[in-house]
Design an enzyme around this catalytic site. Sequence first.
Site, mmCIF file in Angstrom:
data_model
loop_
_atom_site.group_PDB
_atom_site.id
_atom_site.type_symbol
_atom_site.label_atom_id
_atom_site.label_comp_id
_atom_site.label_asym_id
_atom_site.label_seq_id
_atom_site.Cartn_x
_atom_site.Cartn_y
_atom_site.Cartn_z
ATOM 1 N N HIS A 210 35.431 55.634 21.362
ATOM 2 C CA HIS A 210 34.349 56.504 21.800
ATOM 3 C C HIS A 210 33.433 56.938 20.659
ATOM 4 O O HIS A 210 32.214 57.071 20.859
ATOM 5 C CB HIS A 210 34.930 57.723 22.517
ATOM 6 C CG HIS A 210 35.592 57.383 23.814
ATOM 7 N ND1 HIS A 210 36.888 57.746 24.119
ATOM 8 C CD2 HIS A 210 35.153 56.676 24.880
ATOM 9 C CE1 HIS A 210 37.200 57.297 25.317
ATOM 10 N NE2 HIS A 210 36.179 56.638 25.804
ATOM 11 N N GLU A 254 28.898 55.959 36.927
ATOM 12 C CA GLU A 254 30.261 55.443 37.048
ATOM 13 C C GLU A 254 30.504 55.049 38.503
ATOM 14 O O GLU A 254 30.278 55.844 39.412
ATOM 15 C CB GLU A 254 31.271 56.508 36.616
ATOM 16 C CG GLU A 254 32.716 56.233 36.991
ATOM 17 C CD GLU A 254 33.282 54.968 36.395
ATOM 18 O OE1 GLU A 254 33.816 54.137 37.168
ATOM 19 O OE2 GLU A 254 33.188 54.799 35.162
ATOM 20 N N ASP A 285 26.517 52.486 41.645
ATOM 21 C CA ASP A 285 26.546 51.146 41.076
ATOM 22 C C ASP A 285 25.598 51.084 39.883
ATOM 23 O O ASP A 285 24.383 51.248 40.043
ATOM 24 C CB ASP A 285 26.131 50.134 42.154
ATOM 25 C CG ASP A 285 26.258 48.695 41.694
ATOM 26 O OD1 ASP A 285 26.241 48.447 40.475
ATOM 27 O OD2 ASP A 285 26.358 47.811 42.561
ATOM 28 N N GLY A 286 26.156 50.857 38.697
ATOM 29 C CA GLY A 286 25.336 50.824 37.493
ATOM 30 C C GLY A 286 24.316 49.702 37.497
ATOM 31 O O GLY A 286 23.205 49.843 36.957
ATOM 32 N N ASP A 304 29.779 51.150 28.738
ATOM 33 C CA ASP A 304 31.189 51.483 28.491
ATOM 34 C C ASP A 304 32.001 50.942 29.656
ATOM 35 O O ASP A 304 32.371 51.676 30.574
ATOM 36 C CB ASP A 304 31.322 52.996 28.355
ATOM 37 C CG ASP A 304 32.748 53.443 28.085
ATOM 38 O OD1 ASP A 304 33.637 52.575 27.975
ATOM 39 O OD2 ASP A 304 32.976 54.660 28.001
ATOM 40 N N ASP A 307 36.843 44.976 30.758
ATOM 41 C CA ASP A 307 36.623 43.574 30.418
ATOM 42 C C ASP A 307 35.787 42.901 31.510
ATOM 43 O O ASP A 307 35.678 43.425 32.624
ATOM 44 C CB ASP A 307 37.969 42.844 30.287
ATOM 45 C CG ASP A 307 38.779 43.352 29.111
ATOM 46 O OD1 ASP A 307 38.167 43.799 28.125
ATOM 47 O OD2 ASP A 307 40.022 43.318 29.181
ATOM 48 N N PRO A 311 35.672 44.839 38.614
ATOM 49 C CA PRO A 311 34.405 45.548 38.794
ATOM 50 C C PRO A 311 33.499 45.496 37.574
ATOM 51 O O PRO A 311 32.310 45.771 37.674
ATOM 52 C CB PRO A 311 34.850 46.995 39.097
ATOM 53 C CG PRO A 311 36.228 47.102 38.555
ATOM 54 C CD PRO A 311 36.838 45.744 38.706
#
Length: 440
Positions: A210, A254, A285-286, A304, A307, A311
Site C-alpha cells: 500500500h 470497488e 464496476d471500475g 489496486d 491478479d 473479477p
Amino acid sequence: MKQEALGRHLLVEYYECDSDKLLDGGFIEETMLEAAKRAGATIVNCNSHSVYPFGCTTVVVIQESHLAIHTWPCYRFAAVDLYTCGNSVNPWNAFEFISKQILCARYSAVEFKRGMPSLLPTPDYSNLGTPIQEEALKQEIVPKPKYTRHSWLTDISSLVGVSVRITGDVLYRKQSAFQRVEVFESKQFGKMLVNDGIIMCTEETEHSYHEMIAHIPLLTHPNPKRVLIIGGGDGGTAREVLRHEQLEKVVEVEIDDAVVEACKLHLPSMACSYDNPKLELLIDDGIKYVQNSPDNSFDIILVDSTDPIGPGAVLFTDEFFKHCYRVLTKDGIMVTQGESPTSTNDKFVEIYGRYFKAFGRDKVFCTKYHTPTYPGDYWTFSYCSKGDSHPLKCLDKEKSDAFSAKHRLRYYDAATHEAALVHPRYVKKMMKEARAQALD
C-alpha cells in the site's frame, strides 16, 4: 467388556458431496474435530492444510489413534480414514456426523478389526516405565491432554506457492457474486484477507504494497489533486493516498462490497479512512466507471486489483488502459498491480507489453516491492506516465524522507523509492521483451 480387537479401522469413500463444503478447509477441520468428540475420542492435536481450489487434508490425532480426511471438491469426493483403539470410542459415530456435514449422496464404508487378541501374547507392562506409570496403565487412568491445531493455507500462483500457518478459525466468510471472501487469523502475520484462496493482504505485510502503490506516484506528480482508485476494497491504498493533504478528491470504485465489509469488521487498520470526507466510495464496476469518466478528470489512477484472473482480469486489457490514458490529465500517472517476474513471469511480460502499447515505449517504468505472503516475494507496480512525470527525475528525496518520517511509514522512504527502480538483469530483459511485444 471383552475386547474383540485392539483397534477398529473404517475406510470410507464419500461421493456426490457438497463441493463448497469440501473446499472449505476451516469447515472440514471443525467437522473432523467435532466428529472425534462425537466418537468419544480424546483429541491430542489437529493438522490441516488447504490448497485452493484443489481441496484440503485434515488429520486429527487422538489418544486412541487418528481420524483423517482428504477432499477433492472438483469430483465432489472425500476419502476418510477412521482408526480407533479400545472399546471407549465408536468410529461409526464419527462416520455418521461427517456424512451429514458434507451432504454426501452415497458412500462406501468398510470396517477392519486390527490386532486380534487370539493372535497376541499376554500384555506385559513391566518394562514400560516407573511403578506409578505401571499402576496408571493397570487402572486405565488416561490423562486428558489439551490439543493443539496446526492449520495451513497454501496460495498457489502459477507454479509457485506460499503457505501460511493459520489458527484454523474463520473470522469472516462470504460467497459474493464475484468471489469467495474470507478473513483468517495467521500465526505470523496477523489477520489476513483471502479471496478465492489467494492471499490479498495481511496486517503485518500490507505496508509494502500500500505504501509503494501510493507514494511513488503521489510524490513524483507535480501537483496531484484528484485520485481514482480502482479496486482496493481493503482500504489500505485509500489510507495511504489520503495522507497527502493537498488532495481535493479521492474516488474509490470497488466492485465487491463483501471485501469492504470484511475489512471494516476485521482489518480496521487498513479500512480506517472510509469516513474521510475527501473519499467517495462507490460499489460499482471500475471498467464502466472509467469508460464513462470525462477526459482529463484524474491526476493519478491507481489500479489496486487482484491478479488478471477472475473479477480482476478485465482490468488488464488494452481497452481499459486506453480509457485510463484518456481520463488522465496531461501530467497524469497510472499505477497498476504489475505481477511478479518470478512467479507469474508470462503474465508479467504480457501486461507490461500492454502498458507500453497504451502509454509509449519511454513512458512505462517498473517498480518493485517485496512481501513474504505473495508467491515469489518479488512483485511489481507499473508506473505509466502520460506527460513528463518520471519516477526518479521528479523525486525530491528530502521531501520524501520528511513525508515518511512525519507519517511513520514502515516501508517507503526516498532510498526505498530509488531502489524500487533497480532490477536484476533478467527482469530488464523481460521488460525489453515487453517493449518489443508492444511495437510488433
